[in-house]
Design an enzyme around this catalytic site. Structure first.
Site, PDB file in Angstrom:
ATOM      1  N   HIS A  22       0.838  -1.211   0.000  1.00  0.00           N
ATOM      2  CA  HIS A  22       0.000   0.000   0.000  1.00  0.00           C
ATOM      3  C   HIS A  22       0.863   1.248   0.000  1.00  0.00           C
ATOM      4  O   HIS A  22       2.044   1.211   0.299  1.00  0.00           O
ATOM      5  CB  HIS A  22      -0.901   0.012   1.248  1.00  0.00           C
ATOM      6  CG  HIS A  22      -0.122   0.228   2.505  1.00  0.00           C
ATOM      7  ND1 HIS A  22       0.591  -0.792   3.131  1.00  0.00           N
ATOM      8  CD2 HIS A  22       0.102   1.356   3.244  1.00  0.00           C
ATOM      9  CE1 HIS A  22       1.189  -0.309   4.200  1.00  0.00           C
ATOM     10  NE2 HIS A  22       0.926   0.987   4.290  1.00  0.00           N
ATOM     11  N   ASP A  53       0.559   4.946   1.972  1.00  0.00           N
ATOM     12  CA  ASP A  53      -0.238   5.541   3.050  1.00  0.00           C
ATOM     13  C   ASP A  53      -1.072   6.677   2.470  1.00  0.00           C
ATOM     14  O   ASP A  53      -0.526   7.576   1.843  1.00  0.00           O
ATOM     15  CB  ASP A  53       0.686   6.085   4.155  1.00  0.00           C
ATOM     16  CG  ASP A  53       1.420   4.966   4.882  1.00  0.00           C
ATOM     17  OD1 ASP A  53       2.452   5.259   5.514  1.00  0.00           O
ATOM     18  OD2 ASP A  53       0.971   3.813   4.784  1.00  0.00           O
ATOM     19  N   HIS A  58       4.725   0.153   0.049  1.00  0.00           N
ATOM     20  CA  HIS A  58       5.473  -0.573   1.074  1.00  0.00           C
ATOM     21  C   HIS A  58       4.557  -1.611   1.694  1.00  0.00           C
ATOM     22  O   HIS A  58       3.349  -1.625   1.419  1.00  0.00           O
ATOM     23  CB  HIS A  58       6.036   0.407   2.122  1.00  0.00           C
ATOM     24  CG  HIS A  58       5.009   1.257   2.789  1.00  0.00           C
ATOM     25  ND1 HIS A  58       4.421   2.349   2.170  1.00  0.00           N
ATOM     26  CD2 HIS A  58       4.459   1.182   4.022  1.00  0.00           C
ATOM     27  CE1 HIS A  58       3.562   2.908   3.011  1.00  0.00           C
ATOM     28  NE2 HIS A  58       3.563   2.225   4.127  1.00  0.00           N
ATOM     29  N   ARG A  78       6.402  -9.066  16.031  1.00  0.00           N
ATOM     30  CA  ARG A  78       6.990  -7.796  15.606  1.00  0.00           C
ATOM     31  C   ARG A  78       6.022  -6.665  15.916  1.00  0.00           C
ATOM     32  O   ARG A  78       4.797  -6.853  15.857  1.00  0.00           O
ATOM     33  CB  ARG A  78       7.293  -7.815  14.104  1.00  0.00           C
ATOM     34  CG  ARG A  78       7.822  -6.485  13.586  1.00  0.00           C
ATOM     35  CD  ARG A  78       8.233  -6.516  12.122  1.00  0.00           C
ATOM     36  NE  ARG A  78       8.660  -5.181  11.719  1.00  0.00           N
ATOM     37  CZ  ARG A  78       7.889  -4.310  11.089  1.00  0.00           C
ATOM     38  NH1 ARG A  78       6.648  -4.650  10.769  1.00  0.00           N
ATOM     39  NH2 ARG A  78       8.329  -3.106  10.791  1.00  0.00           N
TER      40      ARG A  78
HETATM   41  C1  LIG Z   1      -5.818   6.276   6.888  1.00  0.00           C
HETATM   42  C2  LIG Z   1      -5.335   5.053   7.095  1.00  0.00           C
HETATM   43  C3  LIG Z   1      -5.902   3.813   6.536  1.00  0.00           C
HETATM   44  C4  LIG Z   1      -4.855   2.758   6.963  1.00  0.00           C
HETATM   45  C5  LIG Z   1      -4.343   3.324   8.265  1.00  0.00           C
HETATM   46  C6  LIG Z   1      -4.133   4.773   7.921  1.00  0.00           C
HETATM   47  C7  LIG Z   1      -2.878   4.871   7.011  1.00  0.00           C
HETATM   48  C8  LIG Z   1      -2.507   3.538   6.352  1.00  0.00           C
HETATM   49  C9  LIG Z   1      -3.729   2.727   5.916  1.00  0.00           C
HETATM   50  C10 LIG Z   1      -3.472   1.232   5.679  1.00  0.00           C
HETATM   51  C11 LIG Z   1      -2.427   0.717   6.689  1.00  0.00           C
HETATM   52  C12 LIG Z   1      -2.979   0.910   4.261  1.00  0.00           C
HETATM   53  C13 LIG Z   1      -2.987  -0.601   4.030  1.00  0.00           C
HETATM   54  C14 LIG Z   1      -4.385  -1.193   4.239  1.00  0.00           C
HETATM   55  C15 LIG Z   1      -4.965  -0.882   5.628  1.00  0.00           C
HETATM   56  C16 LIG Z   1      -6.423  -1.376   5.638  1.00  0.00           C
HETATM   57  C17 LIG Z   1      -4.247  -1.704   6.706  1.00  0.00           C
HETATM   58  O1  LIG Z   1      -3.646  -2.734   6.372  1.00  0.00           O
HETATM   59  O2  LIG Z   1      -4.272  -1.340   7.886  1.00  0.00           O
HETATM   60  C18 LIG Z   1      -4.896   0.647   5.839  1.00  0.00           C
HETATM   61  C19 LIG Z   1      -5.377   1.307   7.114  1.00  0.00           C
HETATM   62  C20 LIG Z   1      -6.878   1.221   7.328  1.00  0.00           C
HETATM   63  O3  LIG Z   1      -7.656   1.425   6.376  1.00  0.00           O
HETATM   64  O4  LIG Z   1      -7.253   0.943   8.485  1.00  0.00           O
HETATM   65  O1  LIG Z   2       4.656  -2.203  10.391  1.00  0.00           O
HETATM   66  C1  LIG Z   2       5.320  -1.640   9.495  1.00  0.00           C
HETATM   67  O2  LIG Z   2       6.554  -1.673   9.435  1.00  0.00           O
HETATM   68  C2  LIG Z   2       4.584  -0.861   8.396  1.00  0.00           C
HETATM   69  C3  LIG Z   2       3.131  -0.614   8.725  1.00  0.00           C
HETATM   70  C4  LIG Z   2       2.487   0.318   7.713  1.00  0.00           C
HETATM   71  O3  LIG Z   2       2.974   0.526   6.609  1.00  0.00           O
HETATM   72  C5  LIG Z   2       1.240   1.018   8.074  1.00  0.00           C
HETATM   73  O4  LIG Z   2       0.676   0.741   9.165  1.00  0.00           O
HETATM   74  O5  LIG Z   2       0.816   1.880   7.215  1.00  0.00           O
HETATM   75 FE   LIG Z   3       2.014   2.205   5.608  1.00  0.00          FE
END
Ligand SMILES: C=C1C[C@]23C[C@H]1CC[C@H]2[C@]1(C)CCC[C@@](C)(C(=O)O)[C@H]1[C@@H]3C(=O)O
Ligand SMILES: O=C(O)CCC(=O)C(=O)O
Ligand SMILES: [Fe+2]
Length: 381
Positions: free
Chosen positions: A250, A252, A306, A316
């Site tokens: 994704h 951010d 990333h 972790r």
């Molecule tokens: C605004 C946000 C949505 C998420 C948390 C913050 C910034 C990063 C986003 C996220 C981590 C991107 C990957 C998918 C996601 C669903 C996750 O894996 O947590 C995303 C977060 C979210 O929507 O809760």
């Molecule tokens: O845990 C990590 O190192 C990355 C997590 C991340 O990219 C996120 O929460 O948006």
């Molecule tokens: Fe991220």
């Protein structure tokens, strides 16, 4: 091309993402991480497609390590060197490390300590802070009830931080109300931690302005009253770490991310068509540009792909502070970055609109900002 800011997300048009990405909210599965980590059979919802599975031993990415000491003490030569390094990194992959950042080491240790405490509670206790559908705050275990496939191998706890006036207890109050009186100190630590993150973010915003040739205070003023998101990521060990992902690929959607990862390692960035690892450095914060800042810079600085991989041996943890502007701010680049560097790339929008898009309509991935932009422009045509 001036596009008026849309004040709300149109409900009738859906973004282009497969419906099956979203779990039927009525029948969410529940995965208990204390059970998950002993699973030799990995539920299919956690297995990622072959083209997204982690590859063994991703080569290390040499990320610029920027010493903020001189800059934060007002040294103009140090400021120029730091902004040069930041600019180089942000035009390439959007990631850099900062040391001598001014964040108290005891506060950082406390933040890690209280995070361990929380995630080691029984699931029923953690669920007192359960994230509600469509909201971004609260406890989530693998986002069950939100997505139906490609589930992340992680638990998260997210909460709001406000730099505005009269918000000095917003985090403490949140935890007192959701978890009870014994969480008073827990809330205090994360309030202090987020205040330190907000201060660091504003300093970095000055560096970004200098490196972009914009008035030094421009982005600092834009984020002065930030309404940010603090997220604790907890990745249990996984018996089959080659099939799963802690956090999927994704960008951010937010403006700037200040991440502290523990010594385990697992953060990977997609650079020059391959996944590269960012090695742990407990003294440093990992900083990366998000989609909203990419729009603010009119595409000059990159919000990059990333992900986080897991392992079979140990838990972790990472603490991610997501800087976001206050709700009323319209995300639009400064004139210097439009007049001198070509036409607007993204329309005006507000952060609450993009946040709602990621929480209710589109699972943030590597295309979020483009799909969001197309969606807004389609509504405006
Ligand atoms: C605004 C946000 C949505 C998420 C948390 C913050 C910034 C990063 C986003 C996220 C981590 C991107 C990957 C998918 C996601 C669903 C996750 O894996 O947590 C995303 C977060 C979210 O929507 O809760
Ligand atoms: O845990 C990590 O190192 C990355 C997590 C991340 O990219 C996120 O929460 O948006
Ligand atoms: Fe991220």
């Amino acid at each position: 091309m001036a596009i008026d800011c849309i004040t709300n997300i149109p409900s009738n048009s859906k973004p282009h993402q497969p419906k099956e990405e979203y779990e039927d909210e009525q029948k969410p599965l529940v995965f208990d991480a204390s059970v998950l980590k002993h699973q030799t059979h990995i539920p299919k919802q956690f297995i990622w497609p072959d083209d997204e599975k982690p590859c063994a031993n991703a080569p290390e990415l040499q990320v610029p390590l920027i010493d903020l000491g001189g800059f934060l003490s007002g040294d103009p030569v140090a400021a120029k060197e730091a902004s040069r390094l930041v600019g180089e990194a942000c035009q390439k992959h959007g990631f850099f490390l900062v040391v001598n950042h001014g964040v108290d080491s005891t506060l950082l240790a406390d933040a890690h300590h209280y995070m361990d405490n929380f995630f080691e509670f029984p699931l029923c206790q953690k669920q007192k802070a359960q994230r509600k559908p469509g909201e971004h705050c609260g406890y989530a275990s693998s986002f069950t009830g939100r997505f139906s496939s490609k589930l992340p191998w992680k638990e998260t706890l997210s909460f709001r931080y406000s730099a505005g006036k009269n918000s000095s207890n917003i985090i403490q109050d949140y935890f007192l109300n959701t978890m009870g009186d014994e969480f008073k100190q827990f809330g205090r630590v994360y309030q202090d931690y987020c205040e330190a993150m907000s201060t660091l973010s504003l300093g970095i915003m000055e560096l970004l302005a200098i490196s972009l040739g914009v008035e030094r205070g421009h982005f600092r003023e834009f984020f002065e009253g930030n309404e940010s998101i603090m997220r604790l990521n907890y990745y249990p060990p996984c018996q089959k770490p080659d099939l799963t992902l802690g956090t999927g690929p994704h960008c951010d959607p937010t403006s700037l991310t200040i991440l502290h990862q523990d010594q385990v390692g697992g953060l990977q960035v997609f650079v020059d068509d391959e996944w590269r690892s960012i090695s742990p450095n407990f003294e440093a914060f990992v900083v990366n540009i998000g989609d909203t800042f990419m729009a603010l810079s009119n595409g000059r600085y990159k919000s990059c792909l990333h992900r986080a991989v897991v392992n079979s041996e140990t838990t972790r943890k990472s603490l991610a502070f997501f800087l976001c502007p206050e709700n009323e701010k319209v995300v639009t680049p400064p004139t210097e970055l439009v007049e001198n560097y070509g036409p607007r790339i993204y329309p005006d929008f507000t952060w609450p609109m993009l946040l709602e898009f990621t929480q209710k309509h589109y699972r943030a991935d590597m295309n979020t900002l483009q799909v969001f932009t197309n969606w807004l422009q389609q509504e405006n045509s």
